[in-house]
Design a protein around this motif. Structure first.
Motif, PDB file in Angstrom:
ATOM      1  N   GLN A 187      35.157 -41.240  20.152  1.00  0.00           N
ATOM      2  CA  GLN A 187      34.309 -41.967  21.110  1.00  0.00           C
ATOM      3  C   GLN A 187      35.043 -43.201  21.647  1.00  0.00           C
ATOM      4  O   GLN A 187      35.030 -43.457  22.854  1.00  0.00           O
ATOM      5  N   ALA A 188      35.674 -43.965  20.761  1.00  0.00           N
ATOM      6  CA  ALA A 188      36.352 -45.197  21.171  1.00  0.00           C
ATOM      7  C   ALA A 188      37.556 -44.936  22.071  1.00  0.00           C
ATOM      8  O   ALA A 188      37.914 -45.784  22.887  1.00  0.00           O
ATOM      9  N   SER A 189      38.160 -43.764  21.939  1.00  0.00           N
ATOM     10  CA  SER A 189      39.352 -43.443  22.733  1.00  0.00           C
ATOM     11  C   SER A 189      39.029 -42.580  23.952  1.00  0.00           C
ATOM     12  O   SER A 189      39.937 -42.056  24.590  1.00  0.00           O
ATOM     13  N   ALA A 190      37.747 -42.435  24.249  1.00  0.00           N
ATOM     14  CA  ALA A 190      37.314 -41.588  25.370  1.00  0.00           C
ATOM     15  C   ALA A 190      37.847 -40.160  25.228  1.00  0.00           C
ATOM     16  O   ALA A 190      38.236 -39.522  26.198  1.00  0.00           O
ATOM     17  N   GLY A 191      37.901 -39.686  23.992  1.00  0.00           N
ATOM     18  CA  GLY A 191      38.313 -38.311  23.742  1.00  0.00           C
ATOM     19  C   GLY A 191      39.786 -38.089  23.529  1.00  0.00           C
ATOM     20  O   GLY A 191      40.210 -36.961  23.265  1.00  0.00           O
ATOM     21  N   LEU A 192      40.584 -39.138  23.626  1.00  0.00           N
ATOM     22  CA  LEU A 192      42.027 -38.961  23.430  1.00  0.00           C
ATOM     23  C   LEU A 192      42.396 -38.691  21.986  1.00  0.00           C
ATOM     24  O   LEU A 192      43.371 -38.000  21.708  1.00  0.00           O
ATOM     25  N   PHE A 193      41.640 -39.276  21.039  1.00  0.00           N
ATOM     26  CA  PHE A 193      41.846 -38.971  19.627  1.00  0.00           C
ATOM     27  C   PHE A 193      40.909 -37.831  19.278  1.00  0.00           C
ATOM     28  O   PHE A 193      39.698 -37.957  19.346  1.00  0.00           O
ATOM     29  N   ASP A 194      41.486 -36.685  18.929  1.00  0.00           N
ATOM     30  CA  ASP A 194      40.674 -35.505  18.642  1.00  0.00           C
ATOM     31  C   ASP A 194      41.307 -34.754  17.481  1.00  0.00           C
ATOM     32  O   ASP A 194      42.358 -34.146  17.633  1.00  0.00           O
ATOM     33  N   ILE A 195      40.642 -34.801  16.310  1.00  0.00           N
ATOM     34  CA  ILE A 195      41.232 -34.147  15.139  1.00  0.00           C
ATOM     35  C   ILE A 195      41.286 -32.637  15.282  1.00  0.00           C
ATOM     36  O   ILE A 195      41.985 -31.970  14.540  1.00  0.00           O
ATOM     37  N   SER A 196      40.564 -32.091  16.234  1.00  0.00           N
ATOM     38  CA  SER A 196      40.569 -30.634  16.391  1.00  0.00           C
ATOM     39  C   SER A 196      41.700 -30.147  17.284  1.00  0.00           C
ATOM     40  O   SER A 196      41.865 -28.950  17.475  1.00  0.00           O
ATOM     41  N   SER A 197      42.520 -31.041  17.815  1.00  0.00           N
ATOM     42  CA  SER A 197      43.536 -30.628  18.778  1.00  0.00           C
ATOM     43  C   SER A 197      44.944 -30.580  18.220  1.00  0.00           C
ATOM     44  O   SER A 197      45.894 -30.527  18.978  1.00  0.00           O
ATOM     45  N   ALA A 198      45.104 -30.562  16.913  1.00  0.00           N
ATOM     46  CA  ALA A 198      46.455 -30.552  16.333  1.00  0.00           C
ATOM     47  C   ALA A 198      47.276 -29.365  16.806  1.00  0.00           C
ATOM     48  O   ALA A 198      48.477 -29.479  17.002  1.00  0.00           O
ATOM     49  N   SER A 199      46.636 -28.235  17.030  1.00  0.00           N
ATOM     50  CA  SER A 199      47.387 -27.062  17.475  1.00  0.00           C
ATOM     51  C   SER A 199      47.811 -27.177  18.936  1.00  0.00           C
ATOM     52  O   SER A 199      48.584 -26.370  19.423  1.00  0.00           O
ATOM     53  N   CYS A 200      47.327 -28.189  19.643  1.00  0.00           N
ATOM     54  CA  CYS A 200      47.695 -28.379  21.044  1.00  0.00           C
ATOM     55  C   CYS A 200      48.899 -29.285  21.214  1.00  0.00           C
ATOM     56  O   CYS A 200      49.328 -29.529  22.328  1.00  0.00           O
TER      57      CYS A 200
END
Length: 86
Positions: A57-70
């Motif tokens: 939320q604080a990063s406007a979606g830039l920090f996303d633990i579900s995106s490691a494979s990306c």
């Protein structure tokens, strides 16, 4: 070496619990159940997910633990996708 032992033990504990590469890990169980059924999680994991959501939320979606494979292999921290912005 003796001072490092507790830190090494903690890293191993976390790796065992949250590795997406270990078949029996909690994270592997969560991923396998995705879209099928809920998985009971402990307080530590719930707090970790809550904190990850706070960062998302604080990063406007830039920090996303579900995106490691990306993340492109060999390019630390540089995603190979464009996050959606509202």
């Amino acid at each position: 070496a003796a001072l490092a032992a507790p830190a090494i033990a903690e890293v191993r504990r976390l790796e065992h619990k949250y590795s997406r590469y270990r078949e029996g890990s909690l994270l592997s169980q969560i991923n396998a159940a995705a879209g099928k059924h809920a998985v009971n999680i402990d307080t530590e994991t719930a707090e970790l997910f809550d904190y990850a959501d706070t960062l998302f939320q604080a990063s406007a979606g830039l920090f996303d633990i579900s995106s490691a494979s990306c993340v492109a292999p060999g390019i630390s921290g540089k995603p190979n996708f464009r996050p959606k912005r509202s």
